[in-house]
Design a protein around this motif. Structure first.
Motif, short mmCIF file in Angstrom:
data_model
loop_
_atom_site.label_atom_id
_atom_site.label_comp_id
_atom_site.label_asym_id
_atom_site.label_seq_id
_atom_site.Cartn_x
_atom_site.Cartn_y
_atom_site.Cartn_z
N GLU A 106 0.84 -1.18 0.00
CA GLU A 106 0.00 0.00 0.00
C GLU A 106 0.88 1.24 0.00
O GLU A 106 1.73 1.42 0.87
CB GLU A 106 -0.91 0.01 1.22
N GLY A 107 0.67 2.10 -0.99
CA GLY A 107 1.42 3.35 -1.05
C GLY A 107 2.74 3.19 -1.77
O GLY A 107 3.34 2.10 -1.79
N PRO A 108 3.23 4.28 -2.37
CA PRO A 108 4.45 4.22 -3.18
C PRO A 108 5.73 4.62 -2.47
O PRO A 108 6.72 4.94 -3.13
CB PRO A 108 4.12 5.23 -4.29
N ARG A 109 5.73 4.62 -1.14
CA ARG A 109 6.93 5.05 -0.43
C ARG A 109 7.29 4.08 0.70
O ARG A 109 6.40 3.54 1.37
CB ARG A 109 6.74 6.46 0.16
N ALA A 110 8.60 3.88 0.89
CA ALA A 110 9.09 3.05 1.99
C ALA A 110 10.53 3.42 2.28
O ALA A 110 11.27 3.82 1.37
CB ALA A 110 9.00 1.57 1.65
#
Length: 212
Positions: A106-110
């Motif tokens: 979930e989501g495009p950032r890590a």
């Protein structure tokens, strides 16, 4: 713990386990994320929907996601250019449509651990500070050709007791914003011992690094 707070136009989802305390949220909009209080501390309606979405876009770890209540795209829009930003003495900040071992995230950032000490591998949990981890955010520039495609899916594949294999279109970016490499596959150090950071050089074997 994941907190979900719905406002009039947007809903904020906060995953405390992913937070690396970059403090972008409380410094830029302390009326939305109110620091050092007991009880409620997230107020989606305290700023415009556009500003709150920008907070989600500026969260490097993906701990903050902002969803529009009308089902339009919020902070989860994938980037035009996939990037891996090398943080000085800290993690690797990935922005892309992310798979983890083939499973969509979930989501495009890590933020990915590269000190070897995180208890939330492959994600950073801030352990590099207590561990005294030191590593440059300005790795040497490698000669690389422009990518035919600069977006798309990036699959992060943790190698057992070894590096992170990343597969996909990716620009490696220094802490000051310079592109230092362009890859479609790379092996990234996550034990903290490589002499060729952010890349793996096999040092995890001698270091006895253990991680799934």
């Amino acid at each position: 713990m994941v907190e979900t707070v719905q406002g009039r136009e947007v809903t904020i989802v906060f995953d405390g386990k992913r937070c690396v305390h970059s403090r972008n949220c409380v410094l830029s909009h302390p009326e939305v994320f109110v620091p050092n209080v007991q009880g409620e501390w997230i107020y989606p309606d305290a700023a415009s929907a556009a500003e709150v979405i920008r907070l989600g876009q500026n969260c490097p770890s993906g701990a903050i996601r902002v969803l529009r209540n009308d089902a339009a795209v919020g902070s989860d829009a994938p980037p035009v250019v996939n990037t891996l930003r090398v943080r000085e003495n800290g993690p690797l900040a990935l922005e892309a449509s992310i798979l983890l071992g083939g499973v969509a995230q979930e989501g495009p950032r890590a933020t990915l651990c590269r000190c070897g000490a995180s208890a939330n591998k492959p994600f950073c949990d801030g352990s590099h500070t207590a561990a005294g981890f030191t590593a440059t955010g300005e790795p040497a520039v490698k000669e690389s050709a422009a990518l035919a495609l600069r977006d798309g899916v990036v699959d992060v594949q943790p190698m057992p007791n070894g590096p992170l294999k990343v597969v996909g279109n990716l620009e490696v970016v220094s802490g000051t914003g310079h592109t230092v490499n362009r890859v479609t596959q790379a092996f990234l150090c996550r034990c903290g011992h490589s002499a060729n950071k952010p890349y793996c050089d096999g040092s995890h074997k001698a270091a006895g690094f253990v991680a799934e």
